[in-house]
Write a protein that holds these residues in place. Structure first.
Motif, PDB file in Angstrom:
ATOM      1  N   ASP A  12      48.843  26.129  44.680  1.00 24.15           N
ATOM      2  CA  ASP A  12      47.681  26.293  43.803  1.00 24.15           C
ATOM      3  C   ASP A  12      47.976  25.468  42.548  1.00 24.15           C
ATOM      4  OD1 ASP A  12      45.857  27.150  41.902  1.00 24.15           O
ATOM      5  OD2 ASP A  12      46.207  29.281  42.205  1.00 24.15           O
ATOM      6  N   THR A  42      43.227  25.944  39.743  1.00 27.03           N
ATOM      7  CA  THR A  42      43.003  26.972  38.730  1.00 27.03           C
ATOM      8  C   THR A  42      42.730  26.311  37.384  1.00 27.03           C
ATOM      9  OG1 THR A  42      44.462  28.553  39.859  1.00 27.03           O
ATOM     10  CG2 THR A  42      43.983  28.961  37.533  1.00 27.03           C
ATOM     11  N   LYS A  86      40.116  29.080  41.645  1.00 30.69           N
ATOM     12  CA  LYS A  86      40.514  30.394  41.144  1.00 30.69           C
ATOM     13  C   LYS A  86      40.053  30.565  39.708  1.00 30.69           C
ATOM     14  CE  LYS A  86      44.849  31.514  40.089  1.00 30.69           C
ATOM     15  NZ  LYS A  86      46.273  31.783  40.366  1.00 30.69           N
ATOM     16  N   TRP A  88      40.567  32.818  36.522  1.00 34.38           N
ATOM     17  CA  TRP A  88      41.309  33.857  35.823  1.00 34.38           C
ATOM     18  C   TRP A  88      40.940  33.788  34.338  1.00 34.38           C
ATOM     19  CZ3 TRP A  88      45.885  33.959  32.496  1.00 34.38           C
ATOM     20  CH2 TRP A  88      46.259  35.275  32.186  1.00 34.38           C
ATOM     21  N   GLU A 128      40.242  36.383  39.864  1.00 32.59           N
ATOM     22  CA  GLU A 128      41.507  37.124  39.842  1.00 32.59           C
ATOM     23  C   GLU A 128      41.439  38.149  38.708  1.00 32.59           C
ATOM     24  OE1 GLU A 128      46.341  36.316  39.543  1.00 32.59           O
ATOM     25  OE2 GLU A 128      44.923  34.670  39.230  1.00 32.59           O
ATOM     26  N   LEU A 161      40.398  37.094  44.292  1.00 33.52           N
ATOM     27  CA  LEU A 161      41.805  36.882  44.589  1.00 33.52           C
ATOM     28  C   LEU A 161      42.527  38.155  44.154  1.00 33.52           C
ATOM     29  CD1 LEU A 161      44.140  33.874  44.175  1.00 33.52           C
ATOM     30  CD2 LEU A 161      44.813  36.070  43.214  1.00 33.52           C
TER      31      LEU A 161
END
Length: 298
Positions: A12, A42, A86, A88, A128, A161
């Motif tokens: 990732d 990410t 992703k 976050w 996430e 996630l």
């Protein structure tokens, strides 16, 4: 370094890259040389630039900057053939009572993710969640809250996630959280690690909570979940390559334990809610398999 582990197949990638003048071609070449592929990108929407929030920043121009950063990351992920982007948003949330209107923060977050998912219908976005840190209280704080947000976002390409350590840290049962998310068809990816439950320590897999980790793996396999088993370890004092090797070896041990597990006996014990019998069955499979792993058996 990831290539030196020898047992990793995917990584990732955080973005923007460091140094930031690296090209996609250079990244692709490096991945091929290391026999790796990028499973996700990410975007760094959690840095000091977004200290007052990314999607939830009170400044509309900063919110736009966060959305643009994710959009460019999605274009990169598409170029690299990634499975998902992703999300976050670690800076999104509050630190104090009365700091913000919770309804407003919720709307900012839901609208931002919906906008991105709509703009990139061919790319999946995996949120996430985490209870706190760096924000004292993150907006996407639990499996249930994140599922509610996804329901309101209303796009099929938005999921979760599930980070094992974040689930522990939040007081959840990771196995129960996995079952809940899978039941809604929203488990896009997982991260595996461990911690002491009071912080997101990102320790080596199975080093503190082996039985709960085994239950997590059991839940995923029993539900027929198919995806990459990802590490999210942060070895401050250990050699990172060796820590990754140990993490992979341990995960293989858990999979071996699932092969040794008496599934019928476990189901019978669980139907009777016989905790001691269920634990005895699980431990017999787990500790035997982990002992084989430590002995270096295949």
């Amino acid at each position: 370094m990831a290539g030196r582990v020898g047992s990793l197949s995917a990584v990732d990638l955080n973005w923007p890259f460091s140094p930031n003048d690296l090209t996609t071609t250079e990244i692709r070449t490096a991945l091929e040389a290391a026999r790796l592929r990028a499973v996700a990108v990410t975007p760094e929407i959690y840095t000091r630039t977004f200290a007052r929030g990314g999607f939830t920043n009170p400044d509309v121009s900063v919110r736009a900057q966060a959305i643009d950063l994710v959009a460019r990351a999605a274009e990169l992920a598409r170029d690299l053939g990634c499975d998902y982007v992703k999300l976050w948003p670690g800076q999104d949330g509050v630190d104090y009572p009365f700091q913000a209107d919770h309804r407003e923060l919720w709307k900012y977050s839901v609208d931002a993710v919906r906008e991105l998912a709509t703009a990139f219908p061919d790319m999946r976005f995996a949120i996430e969640y985490k209870p706190r840190e760096p924000r004292n209280r993150m907006l996407f704080s639990s499996a249930a809250v994140t599922l509610l947000a996804i329901e309101e976002i209303g796009r099929d390409n938005v999921g979760i996630l599930l980070d094992f350590g974040h689930s522990l840290y939040g007081g959840e049962s990771p196995a129960e959280a996995a079952r809940l998310i899978i039941s809604r068809g929203r488990l896009f990816a997982i991260d595996v690690n461990d911690n002491l439950r009071g912080w997101d320590d990102d320790m080596v897999v199975g080093s503190v909570h082996p039985l709960e980790t085994f239950e997590f793996f059991h839940a995923l396999v029993d539900a027929g979940w198919e995806g990459i088993w990802q590490l999210d370890q942060f070895p401050f004092r250990e050699d990172p390559v060796e820590a990754a090797r140990v993490g992979v070896e341990t995960m293989r041990g858990f999979h071996r334990a699932l092969e040794r597990l008496d599934w019928d006996a476990l189901r019978a014990a669980q139907s009777a809610q016989d905790a001691l019998a269920a634990q005895r069955i699980a431990k017999r499979a787990l500790y035997g398999a982990l002992a084989e792993t430590q002995d270096g058996s295949p």
